[in-house]
Design a protein around this motif. Sequence first.
Motif, mmCIF file in Angstrom:
data_model
loop_
_atom_site.group_PDB
_atom_site.id
_atom_site.type_symbol
_atom_site.label_atom_id
_atom_site.label_comp_id
_atom_site.label_asym_id
_atom_site.label_seq_id
_atom_site.Cartn_x
_atom_site.Cartn_y
_atom_site.Cartn_z
ATOM 1 N N ALA A 242 0.835 -1.212 0.000
ATOM 2 C CA ALA A 242 0.000 0.000 0.000
ATOM 3 C C ALA A 242 0.864 1.254 0.000
ATOM 4 C CB ALA A 242 -0.928 -0.003 1.217
ATOM 5 N N GLY A 243 1.982 1.218 0.708
ATOM 6 C CA GLY A 243 2.893 2.360 0.717
ATOM 7 C C GLY A 243 3.513 2.601 -0.641
ATOM 8 N N ILE A 244 3.921 1.542 -1.325
ATOM 9 C CA ILE A 244 4.485 1.667 -2.668
ATOM 10 C C ILE A 244 3.424 2.167 -3.641
ATOM 11 C CG2 ILE A 244 5.450 0.368 -4.604
ATOM 12 C CD1 ILE A 244 6.873 -1.396 -2.483
ATOM 13 N N ALA A 245 2.198 1.708 -3.475
ATOM 14 C CA ALA A 245 1.113 2.124 -4.374
ATOM 15 C C ALA A 245 0.852 3.623 -4.289
ATOM 16 C CB ALA A 245 -0.164 1.355 -4.059
ATOM 17 N N THR A 246 1.085 4.215 -3.132
ATOM 18 C CA THR A 246 0.867 5.662 -3.015
ATOM 19 C C THR A 246 1.860 6.457 -3.844
ATOM 20 O OG1 THR A 246 2.234 5.850 -1.024
ATOM 21 C CG2 THR A 246 -0.134 5.489 -0.706
ATOM 22 N N LEU A 247 2.969 5.847 -4.217
ATOM 23 C CA LEU A 247 3.967 6.507 -5.066
ATOM 24 C C LEU A 247 3.621 6.396 -6.549
ATOM 25 C CD1 LEU A 247 7.182 5.221 -3.252
ATOM 26 C CD2 LEU A 247 5.981 7.399 -2.906
ATOM 27 N N ALA A 248 2.702 5.507 -6.902
ATOM 28 C CA ALA A 248 2.303 5.301 -8.297
ATOM 29 C C ALA A 248 1.410 6.446 -8.756
ATOM 30 C CB ALA A 248 1.561 3.972 -8.428
ATOM 31 N N PRO A 249 1.303 6.642 -10.078
ATOM 32 C CA PRO A 249 0.368 7.665 -10.574
ATOM 33 C C PRO A 249 -1.044 7.393 -10.046
ATOM 34 C CG PRO A 249 1.751 6.863 -12.359
ATOM 35 C CD PRO A 249 2.023 5.986 -11.169
ATOM 36 N N GLY A 250 -1.720 8.436 -9.613
ATOM 37 C CA GLY A 250 -3.058 8.287 -9.059
ATOM 38 C C GLY A 250 -3.052 7.911 -7.589
ATOM 39 N N GLY A 251 -1.872 7.770 -6.989
ATOM 40 C CA GLY A 251 -1.786 7.450 -5.571
ATOM 41 C C GLY A 251 -2.348 6.095 -5.204
ATOM 42 N N GLY A 252 -2.350 5.161 -6.131
ATOM 43 C CA GLY A 252 -2.877 3.833 -5.861
ATOM 44 C C GLY A 252 -4.375 3.714 -6.062
ATOM 45 N N GLY B 186 -5.893 4.577 -8.999
ATOM 46 C CA GLY B 186 -6.166 4.576 -10.434
ATOM 47 C C GLY B 186 -5.968 5.962 -11.011
ATOM 48 N N VAL B 187 -5.648 6.009 -12.284
ATOM 49 C CA VAL B 187 -5.431 7.276 -12.969
ATOM 50 C C VAL B 187 -6.727 7.665 -13.671
ATOM 51 C CG1 VAL B 187 -4.080 8.458 -14.737
ATOM 52 C CG2 VAL B 187 -3.009 6.725 -13.307
ATOM 53 N N THR B 188 -7.211 8.856 -13.378
ATOM 54 C CA THR B 188 -8.462 9.303 -13.985
ATOM 55 C C THR B 188 -8.188 10.213 -15.175
ATOM 56 O OG1 THR B 188 -8.581 11.165 -12.446
ATOM 57 C CG2 THR B 188 -9.749 9.151 -11.819
ATOM 58 N N VAL B 189 -9.164 10.298 -16.055
ATOM 59 C CA VAL B 189 -9.120 11.200 -17.199
ATOM 60 C C VAL B 189 -10.178 12.271 -16.941
ATOM 61 C CG1 VAL B 189 -9.466 11.413 -19.691
ATOM 62 C CG2 VAL B 189 -8.384 9.361 -18.748
#
Length: 192
Positions: free
Chosen positions: A28-38, A40-43
Amino acid sequence: MKNHLSPAIRLTLVLLVLLSVIYPLVVAGIATLAPGGGNGVTVSANGRVVGYANIGQSFTEDRYFNSRPSAVDYNAAASAGSNKGPTNPDYLKQVQARIDTFLVHNPNAAPPGVQKADIPAELVTASGSGLDPHLSPAAAKIQVARIAKIRNLSADRLNQLVDEHTEGPLLGLFGPATVHVLKLNSALDALK
């Protein structure tokens, strides 16, 4: 027996804490570093969220670029293919129906008109997940004439729009060039 039972219980407790608490917290901590903060990326378009970047959506109106068909009706909770083989009669009927529908809606897409062999496969077959948000540039461009006519726009401008929204292969090496249909249709709506 006591010599075997005590270490087994200790190992079980250590693995329980490690795999039930520590590992999920690290992920979960690593996911917060991903785009969208874990999450999902919205359009977004016009200041509001119109969809998710990695989940395809249904666009069937003639004034939009059509999406790739989905075997699960774009339901992310039920991601799956159709599980029908390429020689399955039901599958072949479904693909033929999609081809016929495409030809009816795109009769003059490329002079002297669209032929069955001109239709890119991804416009008539679902992806393995049923959620693919991308098309090839060729699949987008074969729809340009229809959209240009309906929206009273030049085909050159729409081809330019497709080119602007074409994403190259990952790291310039892996996979084909793609066009994100939701982003392309959002840009299409933004045209004056």
